[in-house]
Design a protein around this motif. Structure first.
Motif, PDB file in Angstrom:
ATOM      1  N   ARG A 126       0.823  -1.211   0.000  1.00  0.00           N
ATOM      2  CA  ARG A 126       0.000   0.000   0.000  1.00  0.00           C
ATOM      3  C   ARG A 126       0.858   1.262   0.000  1.00  0.00           C
ATOM      4  NH1 ARG A 126      -5.181  -0.243  -0.356  1.00  0.00           N
ATOM      5  NH2 ARG A 126      -6.233  -2.120   0.393  1.00  0.00           N
ATOM      6  N   ASP A 129       3.559   0.960  -3.779  1.00  0.00           N
ATOM      7  CA  ASP A 129       2.949   1.116  -5.100  1.00  0.00           C
ATOM      8  C   ASP A 129       2.158   2.428  -5.131  1.00  0.00           C
ATOM      9  OD1 ASP A 129       1.456   1.015  -7.413  1.00  0.00           O
ATOM     10  OD2 ASP A 129       1.229  -1.164  -7.345  1.00  0.00           O
ATOM     11  N   VAL A 132      -1.626   2.143  -5.639  1.00  0.00           N
ATOM     12  CA  VAL A 132      -2.385   1.643  -4.495  1.00  0.00           C
ATOM     13  C   VAL A 132      -2.374   2.669  -3.364  1.00  0.00           C
ATOM     14  CG1 VAL A 132      -2.748  -0.339  -3.017  1.00  0.00           C
ATOM     15  CG2 VAL A 132      -1.658  -0.642  -5.211  1.00  0.00           C
ATOM     16  N   SER A 136      -5.647   4.268  -1.414  1.00  0.00           N
ATOM     17  CA  SER A 136      -5.796   3.829  -0.033  1.00  0.00           C
ATOM     18  C   SER A 136      -6.388   4.936   0.829  1.00  0.00           C
ATOM     19  CB  SER A 136      -4.444   3.419   0.541  1.00  0.00           C
ATOM     20  OG  SER A 136      -3.947   2.313  -0.164  1.00  0.00           O
ATOM     21  N   ASP A 140      -8.327   1.401   5.097  1.00  0.00           N
ATOM     22  CA  ASP A 140      -7.495   0.315   4.583  1.00  0.00           C
ATOM     23  C   ASP A 140      -6.315   0.065   5.502  1.00  0.00           C
ATOM     24  OD1 ASP A 140      -9.180   0.328   2.375  1.00  0.00           O
ATOM     25  OD2 ASP A 140      -7.976   1.859   1.385  1.00  0.00           O
TER      26      ASP A 140
ATOM     27  N   LYS B  68     -10.313  -2.068  -2.136  1.00  0.00           N
ATOM     28  CA  LYS B  68      -9.241  -1.220  -2.683  1.00  0.00           C
ATOM     29  C   LYS B  68      -7.914  -1.973  -2.741  1.00  0.00           C
ATOM     30  CE  LYS B  68     -11.755   2.672  -1.285  1.00  0.00           C
ATOM     31  NZ  LYS B  68     -11.825   4.076  -1.199  1.00  0.00           N
ATOM     32  N   CYS B  69      -7.951  -3.175  -3.278  1.00  0.00           N
ATOM     33  CA  CYS B  69      -6.728  -3.958  -3.390  1.00  0.00           C
ATOM     34  C   CYS B  69      -5.895  -3.470  -4.566  1.00  0.00           C
ATOM     35  CB  CYS B  69      -7.051  -5.440  -3.559  1.00  0.00           C
ATOM     36  SG  CYS B  69      -7.882  -5.847  -5.101  1.00  0.00           S
ATOM     37  N   GLY B  70      -6.544  -2.801  -5.520  1.00  0.00           N
ATOM     38  CA  GLY B  70      -5.779  -2.264  -6.639  1.00  0.00           C
ATOM     39  C   GLY B  70      -5.547  -3.248  -7.769  1.00  0.00           C
TER      40      GLY B  70
END
Lengths: 264, 297
Positions: A126, A129, A132, A136, A140, B68-70
């Protein structure tokens, strides 16, 4: 007083919130109709096929495997280890302990030691990247940190700061039998237990509901029997606007005149 | 050998300026939508949003369960092409989710900032208008989502919500209005359609010496052909191909001046227009008393 609230009231309260929250979410999703067939193809044509696909989705995440191998590996490792850890914890609530719970004891123990690793990887992902990181939100990170602290406190509890297990089990059994007693005072056990209660309360309000939500997802739980008519439960008749230049009535007139040979 | 596509690094606001032309009043009136952005657009949008959330399980569920794992982030061609982070499917859905959380969830109502909830505002609306019209509803993201979250459903919901407040694009509304006027997306009027068919008959006789018919509005034919309207306008070889195929198979066929287009732009607008455009095929088939419909596009 505080002990009484934390160990006698809170367990029942948080479990009730978890269960009612789950049922409430299921009720909301269940009462909302599915107007169109939007199943992801290729889709199984039978109910049994759909069930198999859902079980596969829930257990080894094939969609994720197709897209992102690292995410799949970390996610799959975490979930499978979580299953083992959860099932191993049954021994604190069951008496006598069933044979299969005995059987996975060692496996579950090692799963508990390993489970912070995929969680840490997911957390690092998280942050590392940029895509991501962009998507986030606080929830999360909170979920990951909560799970990390639960698993770490659990591991420490089992390895370094041991508590008297017989009394822990007595407490677990007393909860199950609705005759709760206050467990032995042990700071790490208290923390571990409390964090789990926080997780229970947080669960139904959060994205963690993906666990139950998957089975309601219309793209995954519909059948691919496209030859069958799919009826929209809230379908309504539509009518043309008189503002349109070529409304159906005018077309019908034209058609009738052509047929009767009045025109052309 | 498979060469993986380069994944662009994110460039915030890269495609923010690429907006569609806004709709025109003359088209909105014909497709039963508010003729311009309503004065109470916020209320109108929220009313429609509540309705959509109660009518589509997909929308409500997908709002609730995204982790929201992407996994979808680098699967959208609009993101791959522009690098704009709001074109990642999850971020696109988040534009809707922000507003959903603010008005429809407990967490967003009591602690909006922590839950990334945001009330409707002019800037949110601009984002909606920009990025929900930068989705082609191809559903590629849903293939890679572990829960099958389909951003096309959310895009369609957002467009429906905007349309209810009189906010839409010219490209879509003009085409749908044209369908109700002329029977097809291109705006070919019935006399022109008949004339085109007659021209093709002559042309075929001159060039290939074939005597084939291109029937129009023929009651009692076996098959109603609903081609893409461009087939009678630019890709005429395809239209000739249909005639040859029907002739070889010995099937009587017809086209309809009421319904001569298989594409449905209602999909990009709202459910009522989607249904109206599709219903037209059924109405034409009943009027012409055909047994089958061959439907292109």
């Amino acid at each position: 007083m505080a002990e009484k609230f934390l160990f006698i009231v809170l367990p029942y309260l948080s479990t009730a919130i978890l269960l009612v929250g789950f049922l409430y979410r299921f009720w909301v999703w269940g009462r909302t109709p599915v107007p169109l067939r939007i199943v992801t193809t290729p889709a199984p044509a039978t109910r049994v096929g759909v069930l198999w696909r859902l079980i596969g989705d829930a257990l080894w995440f094939p969609s994720l495997f197709k897209g992102d191998k690292f995410l799949w590996a970390a996610g799959f490792a975490f979930h499978i280890l979580l299953w083992l850890v959860l099932l191993r914890h049954l021994r604190y609530f069951l008496y006598p302990i069933p044979g299969w719970v005995e059987g996975i004891q060692t496996l579950g123990l090692y799963a508990g030691y390993l489970i912070p690793i995929p969680l840490a990887l997911l957390f690092a992902r998280r942050l590392v990247d940029e895509k991501v990181l962009y998507i986030s939100i606080m929830g999360d990170f909170f979920s990951l940190l909560l799970l990390l602290s639960i698993t770490l406190s659990g591991t420490l509890l089992g390895v370094f700061f041991r508590t008297y297990l017989v009394e822990v089990k007595a407490y677990g059994l007393s909860l199950i039998r609705f005759q709760p007693v206050i467990p032995p005072s042990h700071w790490l056990f208290g923390l571990h237990f409390l964090l789990v209660m926080v997780l229970f309360i947080y669960f139904p309000f959060s994205k963690l509901m993906h666990s139950g939500g998957l089975f309601w997802s219309p793209t995954r739980n519909q059948r691919g029997n496209f030859e069958r008519r799919f009826v929209n439960p809230w379908d309504f008749p539509v009518a043309y606007n008189p503002q349109n230049l070529w409304p159906p009535e005018k077309y019908h007139q034209e058609l009738a005149q052509t047929k009767e040979g009045k025109k052309e | 050998m498979k060469v993986p596509l380069p994944i662009p690094s994110i460039r915030i606001g890269a495609s923010q300026q690429q907006r569609c032309h806004p709709c025109k009043e003359k088209d909105m009136v014909k497709i039963d939508l508010p003729k311009e952005r309503a004065k109470d657009w916020k209320e109108a949008m929220l009313r429609k949003m509540a309705e959509v959330l109660d009518k589509y399980r997909s929308v409500r569920l997908f709002m609730d369960i995204c982790v929201k794992c992407g996994a979808c982030a680098d699967k959208c061609q609009f993101f791959l092409g522009t690098g704009d982070p709001k074109n990642m499917p999850v971020a696109r859905a988040d534009l809707f989710r922000k507003v959903y959380k603010r008005y429809f969830t407990l967490g967003g109502k009591i602690w909006g900032r922590a839950n990334e909830a945001e009330g409707l505002s002019e800037s949110i609306l601009q984002d909606w208008y920009t990025y929900f019209y930068q989705c082609s509803e191809c559903r590629r993201c849903s293939v890679f989502c572990p829960y099958g979250i389909d951003t096309a459903e959310i895009t369609m919901a957002a467009r429906e919500v905007m349309a209810a407040a009189g906010i839409a694009t010219k490209y879509v509304t003009e085409v749908v209005a044209k369908v109700y006027d002329t029977g097809n997306n291109l705006g070919i009027w019935p006399p022109a359609w008949k004339d085109n068919c007659a021209f093709l008959e002559e042309d075929l006789k001159d060039t290939e010496g074939l005597d084939l018919k291109f029937p129009v509005d023929q009651v009692g034919a076996e098959v109603l052909l609903v081609p893409p309207s461009a087939d009678n306008f630019v890709n005429t070889n395809t239209m000739i191909g249909y005639a040859k195929m029907f002739h070889a198979a010995g099937i009587s066929w017809t086209t309809s001046t009421y319904c001569n287009e298989g594409g449905n732009f209602g999909l990009f607008l709202d459910y009522a227009n989607l249904k109206k455009v599709n219903n037209r095929v059924l109405e034409a088939a009943r009027d012409l008393k055909v047994k089958k419909v061959y439907w292109g596009e």
